[in-house]
Motif scaffolding. Structure first.
Motif, short mmCIF file in Angstrom:
data_model
loop_
_atom_site.label_atom_id
_atom_site.label_comp_id
_atom_site.label_asym_id
_atom_site.label_seq_id
_atom_site.Cartn_x
_atom_site.Cartn_y
_atom_site.Cartn_z
N ILE A 190 53.13 28.89 35.90
CA ILE A 190 53.01 30.07 36.77
C ILE A 190 52.54 31.27 35.95
CG2 ILE A 190 54.23 31.57 38.38
CD1 ILE A 190 56.13 29.24 38.89
N GLN A 191 53.00 31.33 34.72
CA GLN A 191 52.55 32.40 33.84
C GLN A 191 51.03 32.31 33.64
OE1 GLN A 191 53.43 32.08 29.66
NE2 GLN A 191 54.05 34.22 29.59
N ASP A 192 50.54 31.09 33.45
CA ASP A 192 49.09 30.91 33.34
C ASP A 192 48.38 31.44 34.57
OD1 ASP A 192 49.02 29.76 30.86
OD2 ASP A 192 48.78 27.70 31.57
N GLU A 193 48.97 31.20 35.74
CA GLU A 193 48.33 31.67 36.97
C GLU A 193 48.23 33.20 36.97
OE1 GLU A 193 50.73 29.54 39.75
OE2 GLU A 193 49.64 27.69 39.31
N ALA A 194 49.27 33.86 36.49
CA ALA A 194 49.20 35.32 36.36
C ALA A 194 48.06 35.67 35.41
CB ALA A 194 50.52 35.88 35.84
N GLY A 195 47.97 34.95 34.30
CA GLY A 195 46.91 35.18 33.34
C GLY A 195 45.53 34.98 33.97
N HIS A 196 45.41 33.92 34.74
CA HIS A 196 44.11 33.63 35.35
C HIS A 196 43.74 34.70 36.37
CE1 HIS A 196 44.87 29.17 34.19
NE2 HIS A 196 44.71 29.98 33.17
N GLY A 197 44.72 35.15 37.13
CA GLY A 197 44.47 36.26 38.04
C GLY A 197 43.97 37.46 37.24
N LEU A 198 44.62 37.69 36.13
CA LEU A 198 44.25 38.83 35.29
C LEU A 198 42.83 38.68 34.73
CD1 LEU A 198 46.69 40.38 32.74
CD2 LEU A 198 44.29 40.18 32.21
N TYR A 199 42.48 37.52 34.21
CA TYR A 199 41.11 37.32 33.70
C TYR A 199 40.10 37.58 34.81
CZ TYR A 199 43.59 34.22 30.32
OH TYR A 199 44.46 33.68 29.43
N LEU A 200 40.41 37.06 36.00
CA LEU A 200 39.45 37.16 37.09
C LEU A 200 39.34 38.58 37.64
CD1 LEU A 200 40.34 33.74 38.70
CD2 LEU A 200 38.07 34.39 37.86
N TYR A 201 40.46 39.28 37.71
CA TYR A 201 40.38 40.69 38.12
C TYR A 201 39.54 41.47 37.10
CZ TYR A 201 43.95 40.37 41.81
OH TYR A 201 44.64 40.07 42.95
N SER A 202 39.79 41.20 35.82
CA SER A 202 39.03 41.92 34.78
C SER A 202 37.54 41.64 34.92
CB SER A 202 39.49 41.50 33.39
OG SER A 202 40.84 41.78 33.21
N ALA A 203 37.20 40.38 35.15
CA ALA A 203 35.78 40.03 35.30
C ALA A 203 35.20 40.74 36.52
CB ALA A 203 35.62 38.52 35.44
#
Lengths: 96, 318, 251
Positions: free
Chosen positions: B75-88
């Protein structure tokens, strides 16, 4: 909504191991530099990806304009004499 | 700029993409390219973040410590992935706050699958195995998409997600090989998540808007129906291997096509959920909006503190 | 059991990490920003990692076939030995940070002493955990400062959390019977000796965060003897749900 309250964006550079350069890993939001470092540690080095982190607030980065790519980068394309293959060597010499 | 000039730029732009060149944030791009990317990338980011909720549900109740840490890390990875994608997405000139506003107001969509409830532990297995499985099929081709920041984010996402599906399948396998009660739990989860997982790959090709354009921009490499077929063909043997039954009476190997034929998908249900009438739509939004609103004073405090610290530093210098 | 004191001693240490890890895990997906969410989950993961090391060791000492999960999830409420502080709920982010901070400062001091233990396994666990916990201290202290010295609202909330949680701090320095035996054998940490420095450190940071050090001298205790606040029962119902509902199964 007042925009100035939002955490600013930071660019994160990580050195994967000593001997390598810091590489741009991505970005994140943080209120200040310390928090940006801590967040970067948790977000970008969870899998042991780094030994050193740089953070810089995105607004401090000055980027070249792609519209100027012609004048900036194309003049370097035909300066072949900067590369070793420009120079002839006798076949007998294998390495130089 | 005259219309002709724009047309010229657009032609050059399309030619660059056709040559497999990447587009970077400051490059000129057609307005439609920017908008389409903001929409797709933010939808993708929203899906990661909303997707944390159905699984987050089970962190405190995971049946063993080993399962608990794996689930937390996922789930932490999912937060990270959300973060990468928002940043992009932010590289296209839209802030994360604006994107949140779109999500919270219901203007932006996220993957409908997260509007189904997770009611037993086996749902953690089914989500990892099926939902992440379907997501990977969608995501791997995006590592090669035309917009540089999106492609780079996806490479990171795909690399990190490689354990997610295994995590889910392992849960299912353990249940399927366990007591009859555990096996029932696994079968029940498969029954509930199978069809929504198929729907997750998007409407059928004849009902799908945007596809041609998305193909050109490499936002999509295969059609929804092709992706769905790929998912079914790879998943059916995995179910058989652990002795679970795909809940589709019409499922049958087609020797000519070298693929499985499958039954009718209930698209009515799909559109109902998309429109906000799924079992958990309201709950999911309430949780996201709640976290955001309750977090406001915390975010404000951090900014106020940063400002004070900065001022104190400046005073010292003077 | 041959070495019941050591067994109980390990449980006393590990239960703190278990219950606090569970509390931090509750925040996952509900934090004030994605970045903080990821950070809190990291802390939770560190704590559960520690729990597993401790319980695997405890299982070995017990010498029967009990697993880390049996120890973590199949005891009765009166058999959990964590301090009351760590079981306090996530009332708001200030409580979560306050709880973390008040525990982290103790935890770090405790682990640096445990590194000197004659028990080599405990010593090794402490060696590994201390790096994680050093980071926890840094994280929670920074947040106490941000909230304490942030806005008027955050300062009020942070102060309120510290005031409410203060009453659970003294228990950190109580010694149980198992503790005393372990200290005398050179295995355990004499927590009474950590107290003075703890309050000094905490007070210094609260001051830096523009917060008041609570003056209350009345403290709650009981966790180490298994007498908990009402919150623990609910936490355990979640923690134990699967193991209780489906006994004797593998997951």
């Amino acid at each position: 909504m007042s925009d100035k309250k939002n955490w600013p964006l930071w660019e994160i550079f990580v050195r994967s191991k000593n001997g390598l350069e810091h590489r741009h890993f991505g970005s994140l939001h943080a209120a200040d530099a310390e928090m940006a470092l801590e967040n970067a540690r948790d977000v970008y080095t969870r899998r042991n990806e780094g030994v050193s982190i740089w953070v810089v607030e995105s607004k401090h980065i000055t980027a070249s304009n792609p519209e100027h790519n012609g004048e900036l980068f194309e003049p370097a394309q035909d300066k072949v004499y900067r590369h070793p293959t420009f120079y002839d060597l006798p076949d007998e010499i294998k390495h130089m | 700029m005259s219309e002709e000039q724009i047309k010229n730029l657009e032609d050059q732009f399309e030619a660059r993409i056709a040559r497999d060149e990447k587009i970077e944030p400051k490059d000129w791009m057609p307005d439609k390219y920017r908008k389409t990317h903001i929409r797709q990338m933010s939808q993708h980011a929203h899906s990661e973040v909303v997707g944390m909720l159905p699984e987050g549900n089970w962190i405190t109740r995971a049946p063993s410590l080993r399962r608990k840490v794996a689930l937390l890390a996922k789930i932490q990875d999912e937060a990270g992935h959300g973060l990468y994608l928002y940043s992009a997405t932010e590289t296209l000139g839209v802030s994360r706050n604006e994107l949140y506003d779109q999500l919270h107001s219901g203007k932006a969509k996220y993957s409908s699958i997260f509007n189904y409830p997770t009611i037993t532990w086996a749902d953690m297995g089914a989500i990892g195995w099926l939902v992440d499985g379907a997501a990977i099929i969608n995501q791997v081709p995006l590592c090669n998409t035309s917009y540089g920041p999106y492609a780079r984010a996806m490479i990171r996402v795909c690399k990190e997600e490689s354990f997610h599906q295994r995590q889910g399948y392992e849960i299912m396998m353990k249940l399927a090989n366990g007591t009859p009660e555990q096996k029932d739990m696994a079968q029940d989860a498969l029954n509930r998540w199978w069809w929504p997982s198929l729907m997750m790959l998007g409407p059928t090709d004849d009902k799908s808007v945007h596809t041609a354009q998305s193909m050109k921009w490499k936002l999509k490499r295969k059609s929804n129906d092709d992706l769905r077929q790929q998912f079914i063909d790879q998943t059916v043997p995995q179910a058989e291997l652990i002795g679970l039954t795909i809940p589709d009476a019409d499922l049958k190997w087609n020797e000519d096509r070298k693929s499985y034929d499958f039954g009718e998908i209930d698209w009515d249900e799909f559109w109902q959920v998309v429109k906000g009438h799924g079992p958990m739509n309201k709950e999911r939004m309430k949780a996201r909006v709640g976290a955001w609103e309750e977090g406001e004073w915390v975010r404000d405090a951090a900014m106020a503190h940063a400002k004070k610290k900065q001022e104190r530093k400046q005073k010292q210098v003077v | 059991m041959k070495n019941e004191n050591l067994y109980n001693y390990i449980l006393g240490i590990a239960d703190n990490s278990l219950v606090l890890g569970q509390r931090m895990g509750e925040l996952c997906g509900h934090g004030p920003s994605l970045e903080t969410d990821i950070a809190c989950t990291n802390i939770s993961l560190d704590l559960f990692g520690q729990v597993r090391s401790y319980f695997q060791y405890a299982g070995k000492i017990a010498g029967d076939d009990r697993t880390e999960d049996d120890i973590a999830m199949l005891r009765k409420e009166r058999e959990y030995r964590n301090v009351l502080l760590v079981e306090q709920p996530n009332t708001n982010f200030a409580y979560s940070i306050g709880r973390q901070f008040l525990f982290d400062v103790y935890h770090l001091a405790f682990l640096s002493e445990l590194q000197k233990s004659k028990d080599l396994t405990l010593c090794a666990i402490a060696n590994k955990c201390i790096k994680e916990v050093s980071y926890h201290v840094r994280f929670s202290s920074d947040w106490v400062k941000r909230l304490g010295d942030g806005t008027e609202e955050s300062s009020r909330k942070m102060q309120e959390a510290i005031n409410d949680l203060w009453t659970y701090t003294d228990e950190l320095f109580h010694q149980t019977e198992a503790d005393k035996v372990m200290v005398s054998e050179g295995i355990g940490v004499d927590v009474t000796k950590l107290k003075e420095n703890y309050y000094k450190q905490v007070s210094y940071l609260l001051d830096e965060a523009d917060l008041q050090v609570p003056e209350s001298k009345w403290f709650q205790k009981g966790g180490k003897e298994g007498i908990h606040t009402e919150h623990l029962g609910f936490l355990l119902s979640d923690l134990q749900y699967m193991q209780r509902t489906y006994p004797n199964m593998e997951w």
